[in-house]
Design an enzyme around this catalytic site. Structure first.
Site, mmCIF file in Angstrom:
data_model
loop_
_atom_site.group_PDB
_atom_site.id
_atom_site.type_symbol
_atom_site.label_atom_id
_atom_site.label_comp_id
_atom_site.label_asym_id
_atom_site.label_seq_id
_atom_site.Cartn_x
_atom_site.Cartn_y
_atom_site.Cartn_z
ATOM 1 N N GLU A 198 37.543 -17.970 -1.914
ATOM 2 C CA GLU A 198 36.697 -16.787 -2.025
ATOM 3 C C GLU A 198 36.907 -15.889 -0.825
ATOM 4 O O GLU A 198 37.232 -16.369 0.261
ATOM 5 C CB GLU A 198 35.222 -17.206 -1.968
ATOM 6 C CG GLU A 198 34.817 -18.152 -3.028
ATOM 7 C CD GLU A 198 33.456 -18.740 -2.741
ATOM 8 O OE1 GLU A 198 32.738 -18.237 -1.849
ATOM 9 O OE2 GLU A 198 33.100 -19.708 -3.402
ATOM 10 N N CYS A 206 35.470 -10.728 4.968
ATOM 11 C CA CYS A 206 35.272 -12.122 5.393
ATOM 12 C C CYS A 206 36.222 -12.972 4.548
ATOM 13 O O CYS A 206 36.145 -12.956 3.322
ATOM 14 C CB CYS A 206 33.820 -12.537 5.159
ATOM 15 S SG CYS A 206 33.529 -14.273 5.526
ATOM 16 N N CYS A 249 37.090 -27.748 2.993
ATOM 17 C CA CYS A 249 36.890 -27.886 4.434
ATOM 18 C C CYS A 249 36.534 -29.330 4.771
ATOM 19 O O CYS A 249 35.793 -29.975 4.036
ATOM 20 C CB CYS A 249 35.772 -26.954 4.884
ATOM 21 S SG CYS A 249 35.516 -27.004 6.668
ATOM 22 N N CYS A 304 29.728 -29.710 7.002
ATOM 23 C CA CYS A 304 28.412 -29.258 7.481
ATOM 24 C C CYS A 304 27.375 -29.458 6.370
ATOM 25 O O CYS A 304 27.638 -29.196 5.195
ATOM 26 C CB CYS A 304 28.460 -27.795 7.905
ATOM 27 S SG CYS A 304 29.655 -27.508 9.214
ATOM 28 N N CYS A 355 26.454 -26.632 3.664
ATOM 29 C CA CYS A 355 27.530 -25.743 3.217
ATOM 30 C C CYS A 355 28.160 -26.218 1.916
ATOM 31 O O CYS A 355 28.564 -27.372 1.790
ATOM 32 C CB CYS A 355 28.596 -25.666 4.307
ATOM 33 S SG CYS A 355 30.048 -24.766 3.784
ATOM 34 N N GLY A 396 36.625 -23.114 5.525
ATOM 35 C CA GLY A 396 37.639 -23.725 6.383
ATOM 36 C C GLY A 396 37.357 -23.548 7.857
ATOM 37 O O GLY A 396 36.504 -22.770 8.253
ATOM 38 N N GLU A 397 38.078 -24.327 8.661
ATOM 39 C CA GLU A 397 37.935 -24.264 10.116
ATOM 40 C C GLU A 397 39.156 -23.522 10.682
ATOM 41 O O GLU A 397 40.275 -24.058 10.679
ATOM 42 C CB GLU A 397 37.834 -25.699 10.675
ATOM 43 C CG GLU A 397 37.965 -25.799 12.171
ATOM 44 C CD GLU A 397 37.090 -24.834 12.959
ATOM 45 O OE1 GLU A 397 35.871 -24.831 12.776
ATOM 46 O OE2 GLU A 397 37.650 -24.065 13.768
ATOM 47 N N SER A 434 29.604 -21.931 15.657
ATOM 48 C CA SER A 434 28.500 -22.294 14.762
ATOM 49 C C SER A 434 27.773 -23.490 15.364
ATOM 50 O O SER A 434 28.201 -24.628 15.202
ATOM 51 C CB SER A 434 29.053 -22.671 13.387
ATOM 52 O OG SER A 434 29.746 -21.581 12.857
ATOM 53 N N HIS A 436 24.034 -24.290 15.399
ATOM 54 C CA HIS A 436 23.062 -24.778 14.403
ATOM 55 C C HIS A 436 22.092 -25.848 14.898
ATOM 56 O O HIS A 436 21.193 -26.259 14.149
ATOM 57 C CB HIS A 436 23.736 -25.304 13.132
ATOM 58 C CG HIS A 436 24.729 -24.377 12.534
ATOM 59 N ND1 HIS A 436 24.552 -23.010 12.500
ATOM 60 C CD2 HIS A 436 25.944 -24.605 11.955
ATOM 61 C CE1 HIS A 436 25.606 -22.442 11.927
ATOM 62 N NE2 HIS A 436 26.461 -23.381 11.601
ATOM 63 N N CYS A 441 29.301 -18.950 1.901
ATOM 64 C CA CYS A 441 30.592 -19.602 1.868
ATOM 65 C C CYS A 441 30.694 -20.721 0.821
ATOM 66 O O CYS A 441 29.917 -21.648 0.809
ATOM 67 C CB CYS A 441 30.790 -20.129 3.279
ATOM 68 S SG CYS A 441 32.008 -21.324 3.536
HETATM 69 S S1 SF4 Z 1 30.164 -24.226 7.367
HETATM 70 FE FE1 SF4 Z 1 32.327 -23.727 7.718
HETATM 71 S S2 SF4 Z 1 33.035 -25.441 8.967
HETATM 72 FE FE2 SF4 Z 1 31.129 -26.134 8.027
HETATM 73 S S3 SF4 Z 1 31.764 -27.185 6.116
HETATM 74 FE FE3 SF4 Z 1 31.335 -25.028 5.628
HETATM 75 S S4 SF4 Z 1 33.339 -24.030 5.731
HETATM 76 FE FE4 SF4 Z 1 33.502 -25.956 6.841
#
Ligand code: SF4
Length: 349
Positions: free
Chosen positions: A93, A107, A114, A118, A121, A163-164, A218, A220, A337
Site C-alpha cells: 500500500e 507515504c 514486516c 508491533c 499494527c 516494513g522497517e 517509533s 510508543h 499501515c
Molecule cells: S508498525 Fe511498522 S515496524 Fe511495526 S510491525 Fe507495523 S510496519 Fe512493522
C-alpha cells in the site's frame, strides 16, 4: 513469458549500461527518465518524442510501472490510498496525504509485510515476506504523484508504510536519491522523513550516510518492560541503546529526532507514562508526535479518551518537551499501515 523489467530500477549510469546494446545517443538518457519523473508517464508508449521503433524495442523487455493497481480509495479529507500488486503476486500500500498548508505527502512501503511484529499494527500480522526494490519504491512515489493535478507535485515524503526502512537501507537510499534529485521530482531532502522502529546500528549507518533526511523513531513506550510488549524488537535492543543512537544521529546531522508515540487506551496513555517519557527526553533536542490510535480490525486495542490524550500532552508540555498531537488521516479508507492490504486479502479469502 518473462516479466518486464521496470526502468525505475536503474540509476543514470546503470541505465546506460543496461541499454548499451541499443547504442543510443547520450541525450536519450536524460529524455527517458524525464518522462517518468517530470512528465508523469507510467508507460513507454507515452514517451512520444522517442522514435516509434525505439519505443517498440524498449517495450519488448522493459516497462515503467511494473505493478497492477488493485484498489484506489479516496477519503473525504483528501487522503488517497493505492493497493499495488507486483508481478510476483505480493501487494503493498501507499498513501497520498493532503493538508491545508499545501503539503502533498507520499507515504510508501519499504517491505512486503514486516518482521517487527508491533502489537497494534496490521502489517506485522502476516510477518515479513520480502524487501521491495528501488524501482518498486519509486513506483509508489510516482503513482501517488500522478494522482495530483498537473499544477501540483509531491512536496514531502514519509517512509512510514509497511516494513522497517533500516533493514532495506541501500535500496531505499537509492530510491530517495532518485526522487530528491533536482532533475527528477526535486523533493527537498529536508522534507523526507525515515521512520524506524529503532534499530541502533541502522540509525548510526543512516547518520554516517550524511544524506540530510529526517529521522523518526517509533517509541510508543517509555520503559523496556512496556516497550518489549508493544514493539517486540525492543527485546534485542532496549531503549537506552536506541536513545544513544538517536543522540549520535543528532550530533552527526544537527537534525533533531522525532519520537513517535501511538497512544493506546489503558496501555501506554497514563500520566505516569507521560512522566517517564519526560524523564527519558529531558535534556535531549527532540520532538514527540503523539498519535491517538485508530482501531484496526482484528486487534483488540482502542483509541484513548480525549481526556487521557490531553493529560498526556499537557504533562509533556508542562515539562518543556516539544510535542504535537497528530491525528491519523484517511480513517474511512483503512489508511493506517497495512489495513487495506489485509482487508483486501480477507475479502478474497
Ligand atoms: S508498525 Fe511498522 S515496524 Fe511495526 S510491525 Fe507495523 S510496519 Fe512493522
Amino acid at each position: 513469458m518473462l516479466d518486464k523489467i521496470s526502468l525505475l530500477e536503474f540509476g543514470p549510469e546503470e541505465l546506460k549500461e543496461e541499454l548499451a546494446s541499443l547504442e543510443l545517443p547520450n541525450f536519450r538518457f536524460a529524455q527517458i527518465p524525464r518522462w517518468y519523473f517530470a512528465r508523469k508517464a507510467g508507460s513507454i508508449s507515452e514517451m512520444t518524442d522517442l522514435p516509434l521503433t525505439l519505443r517498440e524495442k524498449l517495450a519488448e523487455k522493459y516497462t515503467v510501472f511494473a505493478a497492477e493497481m488493485l484498489a484506489h480509495r479516496k477519503s473525504d479529507d483528501g487522503t488517497e490510498k493505492l493497493l499495488l500488486q507486483w508481478p510476483d503476486g505480493h501487494r503493498v500500500e501507499c498513501v497520498l496525504l493532503r493538508d491545508d498548508r499545501n503539503h502533498r505527502t507520499a507515504c510508501i512501503s519499504i517491505q512486503v509485510g514486516c518482521a517487527m511484529g508491533c502489537l497494534f499494527c496490521a502489517s506485522g500480522l502476516d510477518g515479513f515476506v520480502r524487501n521491495l526494490t528501488r524501482g518498486e519504491m519509486i513506483e509508489q512515489i510516482l503513482r501517488l504523484n500522478q494522482l495530483l493535478p498537473k499544477t501540483e507535485r509531491l512536496t514531502h515524503l514519509v517512509i512510514m508504510g509497511t516494513g522497517e526502512p533500516l533493514l532495506n537501507l541501500p535500496s531505499l537510499l537509492s530510491a530517495l536519491n532518485a526522487v530528491t534529485s533536482q532533475e527528477n521530482l526535486d523533493i527537498s531532502k529536508r522534507r523526507v522523513t525515515i521512520s524506524t522502529v529503532g534499530l541502533p546500528q541502522g540509525i548510526e549507518k543512516l547518520a554516517d550516510a550524511e544524506v540530510s533526511y529526517r529521522l523518526a523513531v517509533s517509541l510508543h513506550a517509555p520503559n523496556d518492560v512496556l516497550r518489549n510488549r508493544i514493539v517486540p524488537q525492543n527485546r534485542h535492543t532496549g531503549i537506552q541503546k536506541i536513545m544513544a543512537a538517536s543522540d549520535y544521529f543528532f550530533e552527526k546531522t544537527g537534525r533533531r529526532v522525532t519520537f513517535e508515540y501511538v497512544l493506546i487506551d489503558s496501555l501506554n496513555d497514563s500520566r505516569e507514562h507521560a512522566q517517564e517519557l519526560t524523564a527519558l527526553l529531558r535534556n535531549r533536542t527532540a520532538i514527540v508526535n503523539l498519535i491517538p490510535f485508530n482501531p484496526v480490525q482484528g486487534l483488540p486495542y482502542k483509541t484513548p479518551s480525549p481526556t487521557a490524550t490531553r493529560d498526556f500532552a499537557e504533562t509533556l508540555q508542562n515539562n518543556g518537551i516539544d510535542m504535537k498531537i497528530r491525528f491519523r488521516k484517511g480513517n474511512s479508507i483503512n489508511a493506517a499501515c497495512g489495513q487495506l492490504r489485509r482487508s483486501w486479502k480477507e475479502s478474497k479469502e
